[in-house]
Every structure is written in C-alpha cells, then in structure tokens.
Scaffold this motif. Structure first.
Motif, PDB file in Angstrom:
ATOM      1  N   GLY A 229     -34.081 -34.797  -4.096  1.00  0.00           N
ATOM      2  CA  GLY A 229     -33.804 -35.502  -5.345  1.00  0.00           C
ATOM      3  C   GLY A 229     -34.336 -34.762  -6.552  1.00  0.00           C
TER       4      GLY A 229
ATOM      5  N   ALA B  51     -31.930 -31.729  -7.327  1.00  0.00           N
ATOM      6  CA  ALA B  51     -30.505 -31.934  -7.575  1.00  0.00           C
ATOM      7  C   ALA B  51     -30.225 -32.099  -9.071  1.00  0.00           C
TER       8      ALA B  51
ATOM      9  N   ASP C 214     -28.491 -33.461 -12.450  1.00  0.00           N
ATOM     10  CA  ASP C 214     -27.912 -34.762 -12.785  1.00  0.00           C
ATOM     11  C   ASP C 214     -26.394 -34.712 -12.913  1.00  0.00           C
TER      12      ASP C 214
ATOM     13  N   TRP D 157     -24.197 -32.797 -11.530  1.00  0.00           N
ATOM     14  CA  TRP D 157     -23.512 -32.651 -10.240  1.00  0.00           C
ATOM     15  C   TRP D 157     -23.503 -33.984  -9.495  1.00  0.00           C
ATOM     16  N   ILE D 158     -24.648 -34.669  -9.484  1.00  0.00           N
ATOM     17  CA  ILE D 158     -24.727 -35.972  -8.818  1.00  0.00           C
ATOM     18  C   ILE D 158     -23.783 -36.970  -9.486  1.00  0.00           C
ATOM     19  N   ALA D 159     -23.719 -36.944 -10.822  1.00  0.00           N
ATOM     20  CA  ALA D 159     -22.856 -37.878 -11.548  1.00  0.00           C
ATOM     21  C   ALA D 159     -21.387 -37.652 -11.200  1.00  0.00           C
TER      22      ALA D 159
ATOM     23  N   ILE E  59     -20.137 -36.177  -8.470  1.00  0.00           N
ATOM     24  CA  ILE E  59     -19.918 -36.553  -7.069  1.00  0.00           C
ATOM     25  C   ILE E  59     -19.855 -38.073  -6.933  1.00  0.00           C
ATOM     26  N   ALA E  60     -20.720 -38.783  -7.662  1.00  0.00           N
ATOM     27  CA  ALA E  60     -20.727 -40.249  -7.595  1.00  0.00           C
ATOM     28  C   ALA E  60     -19.404 -40.820  -8.080  1.00  0.00           C
TER      29      ALA E  60
ATOM     30  N   MET F  37     -24.106 -46.759 -11.348  1.00  0.00           N
ATOM     31  CA  MET F  37     -24.086 -45.301 -11.217  1.00  0.00           C
ATOM     32  C   MET F  37     -24.972 -44.590 -12.239  1.00  0.00           C
TER      33      MET F  37
ATOM     34  N   VAL G 192     -28.044 -42.335 -10.822  1.00  0.00           N
ATOM     35  CA  VAL G 192     -28.105 -40.890 -11.078  1.00  0.00           C
ATOM     36  C   VAL G 192     -29.407 -40.528 -11.785  1.00  0.00           C
TER      37      VAL G 192
ATOM     38  N   ILE H 288     -32.740 -40.591  -9.364  1.00  0.00           N
ATOM     39  CA  ILE H 288     -33.004 -39.661  -8.268  1.00  0.00           C
ATOM     40  C   ILE H 288     -34.057 -38.612  -8.610  1.00  0.00           C
ATOM     41  N   ARG H 289     -33.907 -37.920  -9.738  1.00  0.00           N
ATOM     42  CA  ARG H 289     -34.823 -36.825 -10.065  1.00  0.00           C
ATOM     43  C   ARG H 289     -36.254 -37.307 -10.339  1.00  0.00           C
TER      44      ARG H 289
END
Length: 304
Positions: free
Chosen positions: A138, A141, A143, A145-147, A149-150, A174, A178, A181-182
């Motif tokens: 976490g 990763a 932000d 990229w995670i956003a 993908i979500a 979402m 997002v 996580i970090r």
C-alpha cells in the motif's frame, strides 16, 4: 511549552511568507489570462480595458504589493473566471477536501494503530508477516494507478460504484479507499516499529510480571509511549491529503480544493490560485500547531 510553540509558529509563518512570494510570481509565468477570456478578434482597446479592470496592467511588483495589502485585510480579490470573490469557491472546495481528509484519516488512524499494535505484539508471526506485506504494498502503490484500476474494475467492469460526484455514500467509497491505502501502509509500519520498542521496555516487562492482561499492556501501557512518532506521521499524511489530493479529486471528479486549483491554473485565475494556496497553507499551519500541542500532552518533557 509556550516557548516551544512560539518557535514553531514563527517557523511556520516564515514558510508561509516564502510560499506567498514564490507562488505569486510563479503563477504569472503561465501567461496572460486576457488571451483565454477574450477572442482573438478582440480589439486592443478591449484587451487594455480587461487588464485595467483586473489590475493586470500594473508592473508585476506593484501587483504583488497590492495583493499583499489586500491579503492583510483578508481580501483575496475577485475571480476573473467566476465573477465572484476568489475566496468563495476556495472555501466551498476546501470544505469538500476537509471532509474527505477527515473521513479518510479517521479510518486510517483507527485501522493502522489497531493492526500495527497487534502486529508488534505477534512480531515474526503469521499476522505480522501478512500485515507487513500488505502495508508495504500500500505504501508503494501510486494513487493515480489505484484510482484508474478501481474505476476499471468497480465502475466499468462490475458497475457497482459511480465514477464521479458526491451525491451519495457510494460516490465516496472509491476516493476514500484510494486515499486510504498509502497512509495506512506508512502509519502501520511506524506503529509496528514504535510498539516493538515499547513492548520490549522495562515497564512493560514489569507489568507482565505483575500479571497484567495483554490488552491493557498493548493499548494502555505501551501505546501511549509509542504514539509520538505515530502522531508525526499522521499529521504529515493529513497535510498530504489536504495539500495533495489533486490527482484523486481530478480522476473522480471530486469538487475539492485540489481540483479547483488545477482548473484555476489552466484558466489562469490567479486570485483563486493564491486564495486556495493560502487557505490550504493556513489549515496546515493550524494542523501543525495541534500536533505540537498533542506532543506536549503526551510527553511531559516538552511541557517543561
């Protein structure tokens, strides 16, 4: 303690002044907003009139001193794009960002302190290894990229969640997830390391020898003494969300101050840019003072 807080306040004020000077002059490098708001066929008279109305016909130094004078009076000027005081859209956007940061960091703090403390208590065990693995993932990763993908998975693929807006609780899931996580990964690692040190201290060994149960040892005796570095990271991550949730707000169409700043930069709405930075910087200034006060509450050495 007063001397300690005074030194921190002066240091923050100096940083704030430097930020005002830097942002004011750098924002002018984006170009003349007249070229955005008037058509190419506009006459020179119309251009000169537009610049005069918005104070853009003055030398740059004169514009700066005029801005500082207005700033002392808490007057941020007019938005050249929205025909309203520049502070109004900033306060509306900051209210959304503050809500987003508050919800996110409340969840992050509760989860990271609980799981980090348990991981430290079971150091080297299965739970500790799993928590460390996911927290490191976490923290590493990005932000954006995670956003993306979500959105692809939960909005486009499964159709469970909306991609943008703030109309319901579902719109918040979402963006909060997002942003969660970090800081969760970073804070959990700090809690784990600090708690391992605290749990190996002499006073904890004494408490165990007296037959104190594990829960009071973890969450009463050890946690209080392990909180100072944790509070520092929590404050840093809260400031990062207040100041840097731009990507998440832009991707999810969240009407926060970060998205407003990006829009204002593209529109060369200088007064809104400066007002947004000032409001955000002042909020971070207040946050730092609150963290310093928490230091004094938790550590008697700071009070003396």
């Amino acid at each position: 303690m007063k001397k300690f807080l005074w030194k921190r306040a002066v240091a923050s004020a100096i940083s704030l002044i430097c930020l005002i000077i830097l942002v004011f002059f750098l924002s002018r490098l984006t170009g003349d907003p007249t070229d955005l708001f008037l058509p190419e066929t506009a006459t020179q008279e119309a251009r000169d009139n537009y610049r005069r109305v918005h104070g853009l016909d003055q030398p740059l130094v004169s514009q700066f001193f005029r801005y500082v004078t207005d700033l002392v009076q808490l007057n941020f000027g007019e938005s050249v794009r929205r025909a309203e005081p520049a502070i109004d859209p900033v306060l509306r956007g900051f209210a959304w960002t503050l809500q987003l940061a508050t919800v996110t960091m409340a969840l992050v703090t509760l989860a990271a302190i609980t799981l980090g403390s348990l991981a430290a208590f079971h150091v080297g065990g299965f739970f500790d290894r799993v928590a460390t693995f996911f927290s490191l993932m976490g923290a590493s990763a990005p932000d954006f990229w995670i956003a993306i993908i979500a959105i692809v998975v939960f909005s486009v693929g499964l159709g469970w969640l909306p991609t943008s807006g703030t109309g319901s609780v579902w719109h918040w899931i979402m963006p909060v997830a997002v942003l969660f996580i970090r800081p969760f990964g970073l804070i959990l690692q700090v809690v784990r390391g600090s708690m391992i040190t605290a749990l190996n201290s002499a006073y904890v060994k004494t408490a165990r020898a007296k037959g104190v149960e594990n829960r009071p040892i973890i969450f009463v005796h050890a946690l209080r003494n392990a909180l100072l570095p944790v509070i520092t990271v929590i404050g840093d991550q809260t400031a990062a969300i207040l100041n840097g949730a731009v990507i998440v707000e832009t991707i999810f169409g969240f009407p926060g101050v970060g998205k407003l700043m990006i829009d204002s930069i593209l529109q060369r709405d200088f007064n809104v840019i400066l007002a947004a930075i000032m409001v955000t910087a002042f909020a971070i200034f207040i946050l730092n003072i609150m963290i310093d006060l928490l230091y004094a509450v938790l550590d008697p050495r700071i009070r003396y």
